[in-house]
Write a protein that holds these residues in place. Structure first.
Motif, PDB file in Angstrom:
ATOM      1  N   ASP A 198       5.120   2.262   4.545  1.00 12.86           N
ATOM      2  CA  ASP A 198       5.880   1.832   3.365  1.00 12.86           C
ATOM      3  C   ASP A 198       6.144   3.072   2.495  1.00 12.86           C
ATOM      4  O   ASP A 198       5.829   4.191   2.891  1.00 12.86           O
ATOM      5  N   TYR A 199       6.707   2.862   1.308  1.00 10.97           N
ATOM      6  CA  TYR A 199       7.046   4.012   0.461  1.00 10.97           C
ATOM      7  C   TYR A 199       5.815   4.843   0.113  1.00 10.97           C
ATOM      8  O   TYR A 199       5.863   6.078   0.104  1.00 10.97           O
ATOM      9  N   ALA A 200       4.692   4.150  -0.142  1.00  9.53           N
ATOM     10  CA  ALA A 200       3.466   4.889  -0.477  1.00  9.53           C
ATOM     11  C   ALA A 200       3.032   5.745   0.711  1.00  9.53           C
ATOM     12  O   ALA A 200       2.578   6.883   0.545  1.00  9.53           O
ATOM     13  N   GLY A 201       3.227   5.199   1.926  1.00  5.02           N
ATOM     14  CA  GLY A 201       2.876   5.945   3.130  1.00  5.02           C
ATOM     15  C   GLY A 201       3.756   7.183   3.292  1.00  5.02           C
ATOM     16  O   GLY A 201       3.291   8.247   3.727  1.00  5.02           O
ATOM     17  N   PHE A 202       5.009   7.064   2.940  1.00  6.84           N
ATOM     18  CA  PHE A 202       5.967   8.184   2.956  1.00  6.84           C
ATOM     19  C   PHE A 202       5.464   9.290   2.029  1.00  6.84           C
ATOM     20  O   PHE A 202       5.372  10.469   2.410  1.00  6.84           O
ATOM     21  N   VAL A 203       5.047   8.877   0.834  1.00  7.65           N
ATOM     22  CA  VAL A 203       4.551   9.851  -0.147  1.00  7.65           C
ATOM     23  C   VAL A 203       3.291  10.538   0.400  1.00  7.65           C
ATOM     24  O   VAL A 203       3.160  11.767   0.332  1.00  7.65           O
TER      25      VAL A 203
END
Lengths: 112, 136, 102
Positions: C84-89
């Motif tokens: 998810d977006y947090a994983g991308f970060v």
């Protein structure tokens, strides 16, 4: 800074820092008018650098940053002229910026 | 404390004129060169078209900035790389490309052309060695 | 030393993925997002290249972009991790630099 300057009865557009908006508007009188605004009298030594810059632009399509200008002047006109002291004496507002402006070129790339 | 010199790579993948990427990249390289960092410029994919000789933009009303690449050496960019596979895929040879001269002001050494043609493996390694990659 | 490569273009329209795979070296990570997520799907023309690259590169695909395009995790090539977006970060932070294949 006005957004035009008057040269030989013509109004020429300039940007907010006083550089000519259109390269093709340039004529030698442009440099004289700009120098007068800076209370400067152009000598043959000034013209040598202005003409050098116009040739440089013609060849490379760029107004050089000051250290690039210094290097290039040194190569073409010799070390007596290719140094900061000589160029700053001629153009106290910064040799690249001021001389480029007089030469009708855009603001040098790499000058902050 | 000594100033930290970072290794910057400018990676160019777009042909000139069709989009603004190539010109923007060149401007950023020249502006960034004022900051005394270790800079290299690499051309891969359609980016190799930026360096072709004989560009003439009179007919399209755009500035021809290809002569400006020849000043990269004067702006102290000492390393310029072109990916061989990208060149070959486009039917180009090193002779089709602009030469960028370099003169070392300290030693007086002059190099006619610092553009280096490299293979993909070397290109990948150079990316790994950079601290920052700017993609265009 | 590892680079995070990001690919946001469809492999059927641009060569971003192809170039990424050519230059990415062992141990690097590749995140597929936006139109890049199509490269993560099973049964495409580019699947063999992705599968072969999985032996040396870590692949991630951005879940929200995948679902937005009508695909769920079952359609993803095994070995590709959905983030998810947090994983991308997190990925961007873990890797010491990012190369965006625009």
């Amino acid at each position: 800074m006005a957004d035009t300057i008057e040269v030989n009865g013509k109004q020429l557009a300039v940007d907010e820092e006083g550089y000519l908006a259109n390269l093709n508007d340039w004529e030698p009188e442009v440099a004289n008018v700009m120098a007068k605004q800076d209370n400067l009298e152009l000598t043959p030594e000034h013209w040598e650098i202005i003409n050098f810059l116009r040739e440089y632009y013609e060849e490379y399509q760029i107004a050089p940053a000051v250290r690039v200008l210094t290097k290039a002047v040194g190569k073409k006109l010799g070390p007596d002229k290719g140094n900061s002291k000589y160029l700053y004496t001629l153009f106290p507002y910064g040799p690249a910026k001021q001389a480029c402006r007089y030469a009708g070129l855009p603001k040098p790339t790499g000058c902050v | 404390m000594a100033e930290v010199v970072k290794k910057f790579m400018y990676l160019n993948r777009k042909a000139p004129y069709g989009t603004i990427y190539a010109w923007e990249s060149l401007e950023v390289v020249l502006i960034g060169a004022a900051f005394d960092q270790d800079v290299c410029v690499m051309f891969i994919d359609d980016g190799v078209y930026q360096l072709t000789k004989g560009q003439d933009t009179k007919g399209i009303g755009m500035k021809n900035f290809s002569p400006t690449y020849r000043t990269l050496g004067d702006y102290d960019v000492r390393r310029i790389y072109v990916d061989r596979d990208s060149l070959e895929a486009r039917g180009l040879t090193p002779d089709d490309l602009i030469a960028v001269p370099f003169e070392d002001m300290e030693t007086g050494e002059e190099i006619d052309n610092i553009v280096e043609i490299i293979d993909s493996e070397r290109a990948g390694a150079l990316m790994n060695q950079s601290d920052v990659i700017f993609s265009f | 030393m590892a680079i995070l490569h990001t690919v946001n273009k469809s492999p059927f329209e641009r060569n971003a993925l192809e170039s990424c795979l050519r230059f990415a070296t062992e141990g690097a990570s590749v995140l597929l997002f936006e139109d890049g997520v199509y490269a993560a799907l099973k049964g495409t023309r580019v699947e063999p290249q992705v599968v072969s690259a999985l032996s040396r590169l870590r692949f991630y695909v951005l879940g929200p972009d995948l679902r937005a395009r009508g695909f769920s995790e079952e359609r993803i090539i095994p070995g590709i991790k959905v983030v998810d977006y947090a994983g991308f970060v997190d990925l961007a932070v873990e890797c010491d630099k990012v190369q965006a294949w625009l």
